[in-house]
Design a protein around this motif. Structure first.
Motif, PDB file in Angstrom:
ATOM      1  N   ALA A 242       0.799  -1.223   0.000  1.00 44.31           N
ATOM      2  CA  ALA A 242       0.000   0.000   0.000  1.00 44.31           C
ATOM      3  C   ALA A 242       0.838   1.282   0.000  1.00 44.31           C
ATOM      4  CB  ALA A 242      -0.975  -0.010   1.176  1.00 44.31           C
TER       5      ALA A 242
ATOM      6  N   GLN B 211      -4.783  -3.183   0.194  1.00 42.16           N
ATOM      7  CA  GLN B 211      -4.404  -3.048   1.590  1.00 42.16           C
ATOM      8  C   GLN B 211      -3.820  -4.347   2.140  1.00 42.16           C
ATOM      9  OE1 GLN B 211      -4.828  -0.211   3.923  1.00 42.16           O
ATOM     10  NE2 GLN B 211      -4.699   0.732   1.905  1.00 42.16           N
ATOM     11  N   ARG B 212      -2.688  -4.228   2.843  1.00 41.40           N
ATOM     12  CA  ARG B 212      -2.064  -5.302   3.609  1.00 41.40           C
ATOM     13  C   ARG B 212      -1.445  -6.392   2.736  1.00 41.40           C
ATOM     14  NH1 ARG B 212      -5.763  -8.086   6.316  1.00 41.40           N
ATOM     15  NH2 ARG B 212      -4.631  -8.356   8.281  1.00 41.40           N
TER      16      ARG B 212
END
Length: 382
Positions: free
Chosen positions: A199, A364-365
Motif C-alpha cells: 500500500a 491493503q495489507r
C-alpha cells in the motif's frame, strides 16, 4: 547493517525442491552473508514504509521527462511492460507458451458472469435495452503471479522486516464486519501485513529516469536476444553492458535488466524453467553499487530478479538479493516485466534512457501488487 541471529524460512515457495536433484537446498543463514553490507533503516525515519521510492521527487521526474523529450515533441514512443494474462499454464521445463508461474502461484483464469449468451438464454434481462458483460476470476488470483511490484515486507530474514518492523507484522489478523463469499465459504477474517505492505508503494508511485541494460543482447552467451537457463548476471556484466550501450546509470535511476527470459514463455520452441532462470548473482560489490547509486527501483524480465538458488563460497543460498534489496535497502523489485519490445526499439536507435512511470494496485495489507509500467522513450525519428 542490523544483525540478526534468529532462524528464518525461505520465502517465495523456495522450499519447493529448488535443488537440482529435487531435494531441499542447504540453507546457511543469510544474515551471515549480508553482515556488514549497507542498509537504509531509519534513513527516512523509523516509521518509513516507502524505502527508496523516497528518492523519487520532482527533479527525478523531470530527468525522466527530459529523456523522453530528447528527440523532440514528435519523436516519443510508448511502451507498456506488463505481461498479458492468458490463463495458459506452462509445465515446468516444457516448450508450451503461456503465463509464467512461480512455484506455489498457479496460473489465474477468469470467466464471464454476464454476456450475450446469458441474455439470449434468459439468465439476465437488459436494462432499458442496455446489455453488459462482466467477469471474475474462477481460480485464485495470485497478486505476484504476473508483472508485479514486491512489497518491502515480502521477503525478510530473522525477526525483522525492512526498517526494523517486527516480522509478526506479516501475519496481522483483520476481521471484517461483513463476510463475503469465497472459494471455501464465507470470508470474515484474513491475515496480512500491518507494516511494509504494498500500500505505501502504491501511494508513492514511480516516476523517474529509467535505464535499460540489455544484458541478454550484449553478453552473447545464449542466442541473439536471450541468456540461457541458469546464467548468472554479475556487476561486471551490468557495467560492460552500460559501456557497450553508451549509457550511464546515474544516481536515483530506475534500473531495468533484460535477461530475455520472459521471451521463453511466449516462444513455442524454447524451454523454460522458473527455478533455473537467468538472473542477477549476489556479490557484495553489486549490493554496494546499487546502494551507492541510490537506485530507486529495480526491475527485470524474470520471476525473481536474481537467480533463485546461488552457490556462494561453496554454500547454497535462496534469493539472497531479496534480503539485501527488499529487507535491508528498502528497494522495490518489479518482476516479470515484458522488455522485448522496448529492447528492440532501444537497439534500433541506440537510446536506452526514458521516462518510466508505474504504480502497483493499491491492495491493503498485501505482499505485492500487479502493475503495468508505462515507458515514454525518445527516438531518433528515422
Amino acid at each position: 547493517m542490523h544483525e540478526d541471529d534468529h532462524d528464518c524460512s525461505p520465502s517465495c515457495g523456495a522450499a519447493l525442491a529448488f535443488a537440482a536433484d529435487g531435494g531441499p537446498p542447504e540453507t546457511p543463514h543469510v544474515a551471515t552473508l549480508l553482515d556488514g553490507l549497507p542498509d537504509n533503516w531509519d534513513r527516512w525515519g523509523d516509521d518509513d514504509e516507502r524505502g527508496t521510492l523516497n528518492l523519487l521527487g520532482s527533479a527525478e521526474a523531470a530527468a525522466g521527462m527530459r529523456a523522453a523529450l530528447a528527440g523532440g515533441d514528435d519523436a516519443i514512443e510508448r511502451f507498456t511492460l506488463g505481461l498479458p494474462l492468458t490463463g495458459e499454464a506452462i509445465p515446468e521445463g516444457s516448450t508450451a507458451t503461456g503465463d509464467p508461474a512461480f512455484p506455489g502461484r498457479d496460473v489465474s483464469r477468469r470467466d464471464n458472469t454476464s454476456d450475450e449468451r446469458a441474455y439470449r438464454e434468459g439468465e439476465r434481462d437488459p436494462s432499458a435495452g442496455m446489455k453488459f458483460s462482466d467477469d471474475r476470476f474462477s481460480t485464485p488470483f495470485y497478486l505476484q503471479g504476473t508483472t508485479h511490484m514486491d512489497a518491502l515486507g515480502h521477503a525478510w530474514y530473522g525477526d525483522y522486516l525492512y526498517n526494523g518492523f517486527d516480522a509478526d507484522a506479516t501475519a496481522a489478523t483483520k476481521r471484517f464486519d461483513t463476510p463475503v463469499e469465497g472459494f471455501d465459504g464465507k470470508v470474515a477474517e484474513t491475515r496480512g501485513h500491518a507494516n511494509a505492505s504494498i500500500a505505501p508503494l502504491a501511494d508513492a508511485g514511480v516516476a523517474g529516469r529509467g535505464v535499460l541494460l540489455d544484458v541478454a543482447r550484449h553478453r552473447d552467451d545464449g542466442d541473439d536476444t536471450r541468456l540461457p537457463m541458469g546464467a548468472e548476471i554479475t556487476l561486471d556484466d551490468l557495467q560492460t553492458t552500460a559501456d557497450a550501450q553508451g549509457v550511464t546509470v546515474a544516481e536515483r535511476d530506475i534500473l531495468l535488466v533484460r535477461t530475455g527470459s520472459m521471451g521463453h514463455t511466449r516462444d513455442p520452441e524454447a524451454a523454460w524453467n522458473p527455478t533455473d532462470e537467468p538472473g542477477l548473482a549476489f556479490s557484495e560489490e553489486l549490493v554496494e553499487w546499487v546502494h551507492d547509486r541510490d537506485i530507486a527501483a529495480l526491475g527485470a524480465d524474470n520471476v525473481a530478479i536474481e537467480r533463485v538458488t546461488q552457490r556462494i563460497d561453496g554454500e547454497t543460498y535462496v534469493l539472497p538479493l531479496h534480503g539485501a534489496f527488499l529487507r535491508n535497502l528498502g528497494l522495490p523489485l518489479v518482476e516479470m516485466l515484458w522488455l522485448d519490445d522496448l529492447a528492440a526499439a532501444c537497439t534500433e536507435d541506440g537510446i536506452y534512457e526514458f521516462l518510466l512511470t508505474a504504480a502497483p494496485l493499491h491492495i491493503q495489507r498485501a505482499t505485492g501488487g500487479p502493475t503495468n509500467p508505462v515507458v515514454l522513450k525518445a527516438t531518433d525519428g528515422d
